[in-house]
Design a protein around this motif. Structure first.
Motif, PDB file in Angstrom:
ATOM      1  N   ARG A  18      69.321 -11.414  27.382  1.00  0.00           N
ATOM      2  CA  ARG A  18      69.465 -10.598  26.180  1.00  0.00           C
ATOM      3  C   ARG A  18      70.204 -11.367  25.073  1.00  0.00           C
ATOM      4  N   GLN A  19      71.121 -12.253  25.492  1.00  0.00           N
ATOM      5  CA  GLN A  19      71.877 -13.042  24.507  1.00  0.00           C
ATOM      6  C   GLN A  19      71.153 -14.319  24.118  1.00  0.00           C
ATOM      7  N   GLY A  20      70.061 -14.591  24.825  1.00  0.00           N
ATOM      8  CA  GLY A  20      69.262 -15.759  24.480  1.00  0.00           C
ATOM      9  C   GLY A  20      69.756 -17.060  25.058  1.00  0.00           C
ATOM     10  N   PHE A  21      70.659 -17.016  26.032  1.00  0.00           N
ATOM     11  CA  PHE A  21      71.195 -18.245  26.600  1.00  0.00           C
ATOM     12  C   PHE A  21      70.264 -18.858  27.668  1.00  0.00           C
ATOM     13  N   ILE A  22      69.468 -18.045  28.358  1.00  0.00           N
ATOM     14  CA  ILE A  22      68.528 -18.585  29.359  1.00  0.00           C
ATOM     15  C   ILE A  22      67.149 -18.036  29.062  1.00  0.00           C
ATOM     16  N   SER A  23      66.159 -18.676  29.699  1.00  0.00           N
ATOM     17  CA  SER A  23      64.775 -18.270  29.462  1.00  0.00           C
ATOM     18  C   SER A  23      64.388 -17.111  30.387  1.00  0.00           C
ATOM     19  N   ALA A  24      63.262 -16.514  30.067  1.00  0.00           N
ATOM     20  CA  ALA A  24      62.750 -15.422  30.893  1.00  0.00           C
ATOM     21  C   ALA A  24      62.338 -15.915  32.281  1.00  0.00           C
ATOM     22  N   THR A  25      61.993 -17.203  32.401  1.00  0.00           N
ATOM     23  CA  THR A  25      61.597 -17.756  33.707  1.00  0.00           C
ATOM     24  C   THR A  25      62.757 -17.703  34.688  1.00  0.00           C
ATOM     25  N   ALA A  26      63.951 -18.002  34.246  1.00  0.00           N
ATOM     26  CA  ALA A  26      65.126 -17.942  35.111  1.00  0.00           C
ATOM     27  C   ALA A  26      65.370 -16.510  35.579  1.00  0.00           C
ATOM     28  N   LEU A  27      65.091 -15.529  34.676  1.00  0.00           N
ATOM     29  CA  LEU A  27      65.252 -14.129  35.061  1.00  0.00           C
ATOM     30  C   LEU A  27      64.260 -13.746  36.150  1.00  0.00           C
ATOM     31  N   GLU A  28      63.029 -14.222  36.014  1.00  0.00           N
ATOM     32  CA  GLU A  28      62.016 -13.921  37.037  1.00  0.00           C
ATOM     33  C   GLU A  28      62.403 -14.524  38.383  1.00  0.00           C
ATOM     34  N   THR A  29      63.000 -15.696  38.354  1.00  0.00           N
ATOM     35  CA  THR A  29      63.454 -16.323  39.604  1.00  0.00           C
ATOM     36  C   THR A  29      64.539 -15.494  40.262  1.00  0.00           C
ATOM     37  N   ALA A  30      65.467 -14.953  39.474  1.00  0.00           N
ATOM     38  CA  ALA A  30      66.545 -14.120  40.012  1.00  0.00           C
ATOM     39  C   ALA A  30      65.979 -12.833  40.628  1.00  0.00           C
ATOM     40  N   ILE A  31      64.934 -12.276  39.960  1.00  0.00           N
ATOM     41  CA  ILE A  31      64.317 -11.056  40.504  1.00  0.00           C
ATOM     42  C   ILE A  31      63.667 -11.348  41.854  1.00  0.00           C
ATOM     43  N   ALA A  32      62.970 -12.498  41.955  1.00  0.00           N
ATOM     44  CA  ALA A  32      62.322 -12.873  43.215  1.00  0.00           C
ATOM     45  C   ALA A  32      63.350 -13.127  44.312  1.00  0.00           C
ATOM     46  N   ASN A  33      64.468 -13.744  43.958  1.00  0.00           N
ATOM     47  CA  ASN A  33      65.515 -14.008  44.961  1.00  0.00           C
ATOM     48  C   ASN A  33      66.089 -12.701  45.500  1.00  0.00           C
ATOM     49  N   LEU A  34      66.272 -11.709  44.602  1.00  0.00           N
ATOM     50  CA  LEU A  34      66.779 -10.423  45.053  1.00  0.00           C
ATOM     51  C   LEU A  34      65.777  -9.739  46.001  1.00  0.00           C
ATOM     52  N   ALA A  35      64.488  -9.795  45.675  1.00  0.00           N
ATOM     53  CA  ALA A  35      63.486  -9.187  46.538  1.00  0.00           C
ATOM     54  C   ALA A  35      63.467  -9.863  47.902  1.00  0.00           C
ATOM     55  N   GLY A  36      63.576 -11.180  47.930  1.00  0.00           N
ATOM     56  CA  GLY A  36      63.604 -11.892  49.205  1.00  0.00           C
ATOM     57  C   GLY A  36      64.831 -11.545  50.026  1.00  0.00           C
ATOM     58  N   ALA A  37      65.987 -11.429  49.353  1.00  0.00           N
ATOM     59  CA  ALA A  37      67.213 -11.079  50.071  1.00  0.00           C
ATOM     60  C   ALA A  37      67.114  -9.673  50.653  1.00  0.00           C
TER      61      ALA A  37
END
Length: 381
Positions: A153-172
């Protein structure tokens, strides 16, 4: 005065007369004996020409009479408990705490034995730790996702990094669910080390001893519920046509003084290939002294008819067609029987007869076989 010579002559004639008299008596006696023998021979010949007349005692004769003929189908078999259970080991290990023996009572759900659970408890602890570790990974992945959402939301990281975090949560979360499933399996294996009775009843067999190592599906105890019994009986397809569910039956069970009333509970829809018979199942109530395995025999009542009948023992089967021996006009007559109903009249087995009037004298089993046409007379009391 008599001279010696005249005396000798007189004695000679006297002896001659005695001899003639003796010969005459012998001849007369022989002729009389021959006449007697001839008379006896004539009497014997006449008796052979005349047919003998037999006198029948009261117990040699029964009468055709009108009765209510109870039709039934004979059954036999072993009485078995309606509810039985085999308690088997669902886990391999050493048997412990097995105190029940044959004849002991048990209740449904009661613990009857245990299997050494040391290894099963260790696996439960292992699964609990793995589930806790997986839950911690879920918490880390969720915090990472929350942080990445704020940075996006602050523009510090890309949307791709967010998608990776979502996938990691689903795997966990998936790993955590798998760990919980493994914990359920471990708890189930631990529960399997406790053997419980599935029903209330009595122990019928104890097949292992304490300290004995058993494998999976090893039978440990047999339990029977003595509140209800059932008997399996094989009958012919012809008899099965008349048997219906709900019909009453009377059974004689070995060891019991009184007959037991039973009911037809089920009928097998198929014919047994090996014996060409139909299996029926009788529900037998529990009575004092009843035990599984006792032999029983009796009959199922299929109906009743009012008809003329004679005792079944009076029916003879030494000819191709069954027949009865009746007395008609002083002679024995063999009357063949067509296919007729059989049944009980009280405690006596009876056979239906057709074409023979009521009251007709019939030779009983005690009279035996008498040739047809033989003259007989009934004894008068």
């Amino acid at each position: 005065m008599t001279t010696p010579r005249s005396r000798a002559t007189w004695i000679k004639w006297l002896l001659l007369a005695a001899l003639v008299l003796a010969v005459g008596l012998g001849v007369v006696r022989a002729l009389d004996k021959r006449k007697t023998q001839a008379a006896a021979a004539r009497a014997a010949a006449e008796s052979l020409q005349r047919a003998p007349v037999y006198t029948l005692a009261a117990h040699d004769v029964v009468a055709v009479r009108a009765v209510e003929l109870i039709q039934s189908v004979g059954v036999s078999g072993s009485v078995e408990a309606l509810k039985t259970a085999a308690i088997k080991a669902r886990a391999a290990g050493e048997i412990q705490g097995l105190d029940k023996r044959e004849g002991d009572a048990v209740k449904a759900g009661e613990v009857v034995a245990r299997i050494d659970s040391t290894e099963a408890r260790a696996r439960v602890r292992q699964a609990e730790r793995q589930a806790a570790s997986a839950q911690a990974q879920v918490a880390i992945a969720r915090r990472t996702l929350d942080n990445n959402q704020a940075l996006v939301r602050q523009g510090f990281i890309s949307a791709t990094a967010l998608e990776t975090a979502i996938a990691n949560l689903a795997g966990a979360e998936a790993t955590h669910q798998a760990a919980l499933a493994a914990l359920d399996i471990a708890n189930k294996a631990l529960a399997d080390t406790t053997l419980r009775s599935p029903l209330s009843g009595q122990i019928a067999a104890r097949l292992v001893q304490n300290g004995e190592r058993v494998g999976i599906d090893t039978r440990v105890l047999d339990v029977v519920d003595l509140s209800g019994f059932e008997m399996e009986a094989a009958i012919t397809p012809a008899d099965a046509v008349a048997v219906k569910v709900g019909q009453a039956a009377q059974l004689r069970i070995e060891g019991l003084a009184q007959p037991v009333q039973a009911t037809v509970a089920r009928i097998n829809p198929s014919v047994q290939a090996s014996s060409r018979s139909v299996l029926i199942y009788l529900r037998v109530p529990a009575v004092e002294g009843m035990r599984p395995g006792l032999f029983a025999q009796g009959h199922v009542v299929t109906g009743s008819i009012n008809t003329l009948a004679v005792p079944a023992s009076a029916v003879r089967n030494d000819k191709p067609q069954p027949y009865i021996q009746i007395v008609r006009e002083g002679n024995v007559v063999h009357v063949p029987l067509t296919d007729g109903a059989s049944g009980q009249a009280g405690a006596v087995a009876m056979r239906q007869v057709g074409g023979v009037p009521a009251g007709t004298p019939v030779l009983s089993a005690q009279a035996g076989l008498i040739r047809e046409g033989t003259a007989v007379r009934l004894a008068t009391n």
